[in-house]
Design a protein around this motif. Structure first.
Motif, mmCIF file in Angstrom:
data_model
loop_
_atom_site.group_PDB
_atom_site.id
_atom_site.type_symbol
_atom_site.label_atom_id
_atom_site.label_comp_id
_atom_site.label_asym_id
_atom_site.label_seq_id
_atom_site.Cartn_x
_atom_site.Cartn_y
_atom_site.Cartn_z
ATOM 1 N N ILE A 196 -19.921 12.025 -102.685
ATOM 2 C CA ILE A 196 -19.499 11.150 -103.775
ATOM 3 C C ILE A 196 -20.472 9.990 -103.936
ATOM 4 O O ILE A 196 -21.063 9.516 -102.973
ATOM 5 N N VAL A 197 -20.639 9.557 -105.189
ATOM 6 C CA VAL A 197 -21.471 8.402 -105.484
ATOM 7 C C VAL A 197 -20.745 7.540 -106.515
ATOM 8 O O VAL A 197 -19.878 8.015 -107.257
ATOM 9 N N LYS A 198 -21.101 6.282 -106.571
ATOM 10 C CA LYS A 198 -20.500 5.343 -107.514
ATOM 11 C C LYS A 198 -20.824 5.751 -108.944
ATOM 12 O O LYS A 198 -21.912 6.263 -109.227
ATOM 13 N N HIS A 199 -19.876 5.527 -109.841
ATOM 14 C CA HIS A 199 -20.086 5.957 -111.229
ATOM 15 C C HIS A 199 -19.460 4.957 -112.194
ATOM 16 O O HIS A 199 -18.316 4.529 -112.009
ATOM 17 N N ALA A 200 -20.210 4.591 -113.225
ATOM 18 C CA ALA A 200 -19.693 3.776 -114.328
ATOM 19 C C ALA A 200 -19.469 4.690 -115.525
ATOM 20 O O ALA A 200 -20.328 5.511 -115.865
ATOM 21 N N LEU A 201 -18.313 4.575 -116.160
ATOM 22 C CA LEU A 201 -17.967 5.456 -117.271
ATOM 23 C C LEU A 201 -18.960 5.307 -118.423
ATOM 24 O O LEU A 201 -19.331 4.199 -118.807
ATOM 25 N N THR A 202 -19.372 6.453 -118.970
ATOM 26 C CA THR A 202 -20.226 6.454 -120.163
ATOM 27 C C THR A 202 -19.357 6.238 -121.400
ATOM 28 O O THR A 202 -18.124 6.312 -121.340
ATOM 29 N N GLN A 203 -19.990 5.993 -122.526
ATOM 30 C CA GLN A 203 -19.250 5.812 -123.774
ATOM 31 C C GLN A 203 -18.469 7.067 -124.137
ATOM 32 O O GLN A 203 -17.342 6.987 -124.613
#
Length: 342
Positions: free
Chosen positions: A251-258
């Motif tokens: 797992i890796v950190k993720h910021a939601l895309t548009q």
């Protein structure tokens, strides 16, 4: 407040990463009463639904460390009426246990159940994506669910070079395989294996268009009351196309895309309407692959990656829902007394 978890056995938990455990821990830290049981321990006594329960003993100081909490937790056994709880939280793994839901039908008007029973029946995991309107396949890949081998072979032959095949009732990435047109000679044996049972019965399978970029992993998004509250990216291991952590993914950190935010905006209202308040969705390239409504996981992983405490938002929501029910009951009682005394 008293809460009952209908779940898998306590001994089968991952004491470091289990989402159910972190929810129980948060309830205990807030001094709520906690009982756990399994679907097999539901029963009827004098026409009332009960559960052979293990009740968590109160602790002077509840450990924040999950592993320590799991080790130090002590229980006592009690047969308890389900209608006596304020909250019932379903955390059992797929496939869906219809008998369990039948037991709970008798108390659904008395207790707040997360998630809603009729919503779970409708969702039933992998079939649920079909309820979301997406005629151009902008957010949902072309998907087929059947046990008809002739149809499956024709669809594979006429479809794209790569497709995903998986059992309808699988979970945790079990049974998910990548199939390619160049391997058509193996399709017959694969379909026999997935569909046919020794007793003459058959299983449904899901055939789905392969989404470009799937080899780079997928995104698990947790939604609460229709809104995203956390996400992580799951990356496949070197020797496996599946990105599930249980299948060796990382797992890796993720910021939601548009596009992911727009997907959540599109499906969130339907989830809430169906009473599916806490869900996990799996997304690849901004496209919805699966909705998990029975025991969505990932809270502990997202917490570690993002330095957050998602469980607090979840328990806050549950407490608010219970208070809403209490307020509505008190209001009805007051108004009925007013009418009676008139």
């Amino acid at each position: 407040m008293n809460v009952c978890f209908i779940m898998y056995p306590w001994e089968e938990m991952d004491p470091e990463n289990d989402t159910t455990l972190v929810l129980i821990n948060e309830f205990a830290k807030r001094s709520h009463g906690v009982a756990i049981t399994t679907p097999a321990n539901l029963t009827i006594r004098d026409s009332e639904a009960f559960a052979f329960s293990r009740c968590l003993k109160r602790m002077e100081k509840v450990p924040s460390n999950l592993k320590s909490f799991h080790k130090k937790s002590e229980f006592y056994d009690e047969m308890l009426p389900l209608a006596g709880f304020d909250v019932i939280i379903l955390r059992s793994n797929p496939p869906l246990d219809m008998i369990m839901l039948n037991f709970l039908d008798s108390v659904k008007d008395d207790v707040f159940i997360m998630n809603d029973l009729d919503g779970i029946r409708r969702a039933n995991n992998k079939l649920y994506t079909a309820v979301f309107e997406d005629p151009t396949n902008e957010y949902i890949p072309r998907t087929h669910v059947t046990k008809n081998k002739v149809y499956l072979k024709r669809t594979i032959k006429e479809g794209p070079d790569k497709m995903i095949l998986k059992p309808l009732n699988g979970f945790g990435g079990s049974g998910v395989i990548l199939i390619e047109k160049r391997a058509m000679l193996s399709i017959n044996s694969l379909l026999d294996f997935y569909i046919d049972n020794a007793d003459g019965t058959s299983n449904y399978v899901i055939l789905q268009d392969y989404i470009e970029g799937a080899d780079q992993g997928d995104v698990r998004i947790l939604l609460l009351n229709g809104q995203p509250i956390g996400a992580m990216k799951r990356v496949p291991g070197e020797d496996d196309h599946r990105s599930n952590v249980s299948a060796g993914g990382s797992i890796v950190k993720h910021a939601l895309t548009q596009q992911e935010k727009e997907l959540c905006r599109r499906i969130g209202p339907k989830l809430v309407k169906d009473g599916l308040y806490f869900c996990g969705i799996d997304v690849i390239g901004g496209m919805l692959v699966e909705v998990n409504v029975m025991s969505p996981g990932g809270v502990t992983y997202i917490n570690k990656l993002c330095k957050t405490r998602i469980q607090e938002k979840i328990i806050d929501f549950v407490e608010d829902k219970v208070q809403e029910r209490v307020n509505a009951f008190e209001r009805r009682t007051k108004l009925r007394k007013y009418v009676k005394d008139a």
